[in-house]
Write an enzyme that holds these catalytic residues in place. Structure first.
Site, mmCIF file in Angstrom:
data_model
loop_
_atom_site.group_PDB
_atom_site.id
_atom_site.type_symbol
_atom_site.label_atom_id
_atom_site.label_comp_id
_atom_site.label_asym_id
_atom_site.label_seq_id
_atom_site.Cartn_x
_atom_site.Cartn_y
_atom_site.Cartn_z
ATOM 1 N N GLU A 4 -9.294 -9.952 -5.554
ATOM 2 C CA GLU A 4 -8.105 -9.349 -6.171
ATOM 3 C C GLU A 4 -7.250 -10.414 -6.852
ATOM 4 O OE1 GLU A 4 -7.545 -5.306 -3.535
ATOM 5 O OE2 GLU A 4 -6.550 -7.111 -2.814
ATOM 6 N N GLY A 55 -13.003 -2.964 6.378
ATOM 7 C CA GLY A 55 -13.762 -4.138 5.919
ATOM 8 C C GLY A 55 -12.933 -5.409 6.093
ATOM 9 N N ASP A 56 -11.635 -5.318 5.842
ATOM 10 C CA ASP A 56 -10.760 -6.483 5.999
ATOM 11 C C ASP A 56 -10.648 -6.867 7.472
ATOM 12 O OD1 ASP A 56 -10.319 -6.341 3.270
ATOM 13 O OD2 ASP A 56 -8.573 -5.042 3.512
ATOM 14 N N ASP A 65 -8.724 6.960 9.554
ATOM 15 C CA ASP A 65 -8.464 6.358 8.245
ATOM 16 C C ASP A 65 -9.261 5.044 8.191
ATOM 17 O OD1 ASP A 65 -7.493 5.184 5.956
ATOM 18 O OD2 ASP A 65 -5.421 5.000 6.641
ATOM 19 N N ASP A 73 0.836 -1.205 0.000
ATOM 20 C CA ASP A 73 0.000 0.000 0.000
ATOM 21 C C ASP A 73 0.869 1.253 0.000
ATOM 22 O OD1 ASP A 73 -2.176 -1.626 0.042
ATOM 23 O OD2 ASP A 73 -2.705 -1.258 2.142
ATOM 24 N N THR A 109 -21.677 -4.926 5.144
ATOM 25 C CA THR A 109 -21.059 -4.001 6.103
ATOM 26 C C THR A 109 -21.432 -2.588 5.662
ATOM 27 O OG1 THR A 109 -18.964 -4.056 4.863
ATOM 28 C CG2 THR A 109 -19.170 -5.577 6.711
ATOM 29 N N GLY A 144 -20.358 0.525 7.106
ATOM 30 C CA GLY A 144 -19.524 1.614 7.622
ATOM 31 C C GLY A 144 -20.092 2.141 8.934
#
Ligand code: RIB
Length: 306
Positions: free
Chosen positions: A143, A254-255, A249, A16, A223, A225
């Site tokens: 992914e 979600g992970d 942040d 990232d 989910t 938020g």
């Protein structure tokens, strides 16, 4: 009595590249960002780390590139106590990377370049079959190639192993294949991509979840938020209320939810307790920056949960 579940994640690992900024350059323009952070990410790797931090035994099935990031990613798994014996280096490919932009409200925009993640094939799943057969739960995301995901879901179903699919990044999918998953866990935008229906609030989430169940999915958790999470199955719908925090942040929340949910559920907790706990675990991850580096230990989680 809690037991230690074995969670196997078949999925992605990225690096990232997180830039904190409220402004974006126009074509031909150069502007300054506020701050930059390099970290280990990728939805699969993040979910593996969250599960391990919550106490699960975790193995990763993945591919990384033969660049600087590949061996560092394998090292990071080992440092987190994650079995990386089925993380392969792919010659001639870059590792997956994710330029991420976080604004001052803590909201993120993510661009993923899949690199070696795209080389994870059904043949790799076959190579990992002896490991996968030992799993209490197999966790997947999107992914890596979709055919690898479908193949693994069929494998899990055939072998009676619980599977959890995070259909992220959102894209239209074959719902008949997703019916092999025990849990499908999208966020609002991913639920919209799956169903073609808007999901802007809890009511719309209920309608969307019902539509997905009617289309054959077995259990759906959307989910939401800041609105918590909605769990839907043939047994009914349950809304886990949000754990209110001031997010710094939200990247990877979600992970954090999925990895912790896999661990809590696998350790023998009732679904509603696993859901409520995962909700809190995800909220805690938004209190500091980064993805994996924002995930808390089981000890810190238990203190907040109490
Ligand atoms: O869910 C957050 C993750 O999405 C990041 O770590 C990034 O790598 C992308 O996969």
């Amino acid at each position: 009595m809690e037991r230690q579940p074995h969670v196997v994640v078949v999925g992605s690992a990225n690096i990232d590249l997180t830039t904190f900024t409220d402004l974006f350059p126009r074509p031909g323009e150069t502007i300054f960002g506020r701050k930059f952070q390099l970290g280990f990410g990728g939805k699969g790797a993040n979910q593996a780390v969250a599960s391990a931090l919550c106490g699960a035994k975790v193995s990763m099935v993945a591919r990384v590139g033969d660049d600087l990031f590949g061996p560092a990613t394998v090292q990071n798994f080992m440092a987190q106590g994650i079995d990386a014996s089925h993380v392969w280096i792919t010659r001639g490919e870059s590792s997956g990377v994710a330029p991420i932009f976080v604004d001052s409200a803590g909201q993120n925009r993510i661009l993923v370049v899949k690199g070696a993640n795209d080389a994870l094939t059904p043949a790799d799943v076959d190579a990992a079959a002896p490991l996968l057969r030992q799993a209490d739960c197999i966790v997947l995301q999107l992914e890596v190639p979709v055919e690898t995901v479908y193949y693994t879901l069929r494998f899990a179903r055939r072998n009676g192993i619980r599977s959890i699919l995070n259909p992220a990044p959102g894209q239209p999918l074959d719902l008949a294949e997703l019916a092999n998953a025990d849990y499908v866990v999208p966020n609002e935008t991913e639920a919209e991509a799956l169903s073609g229906m808007p999901v802007r609030n809890i009511e719309e989430a209920r309608v969307c979840a019902q539509h997905l169940l009617d289309s054959g999915l077995r259990r759906v958790i959307i989910t939401l938020g800041g609105n918590g999470a909605l769990c839907a199955s043939a047994d009914g719908m349950e809304h886990a209320p949000p754990h209110r925090v001031e997010p710094m942040d939200t990247t990877g929340a979600g992970d954090a939810f999925i990895g912790s949910f896999a661990c809590f559920l696998g350790s023998g907790m009732a679904e509603s307790e696993a859901l409520a706990r995962a909700n809190v675990y995800a909220a805690l991850s938004t209190l500091s920056v980064g993805t994996q580096m924002s995930f808390v230990t089981r000890e810190r989680f238990e203190a907040a949960w109490r």
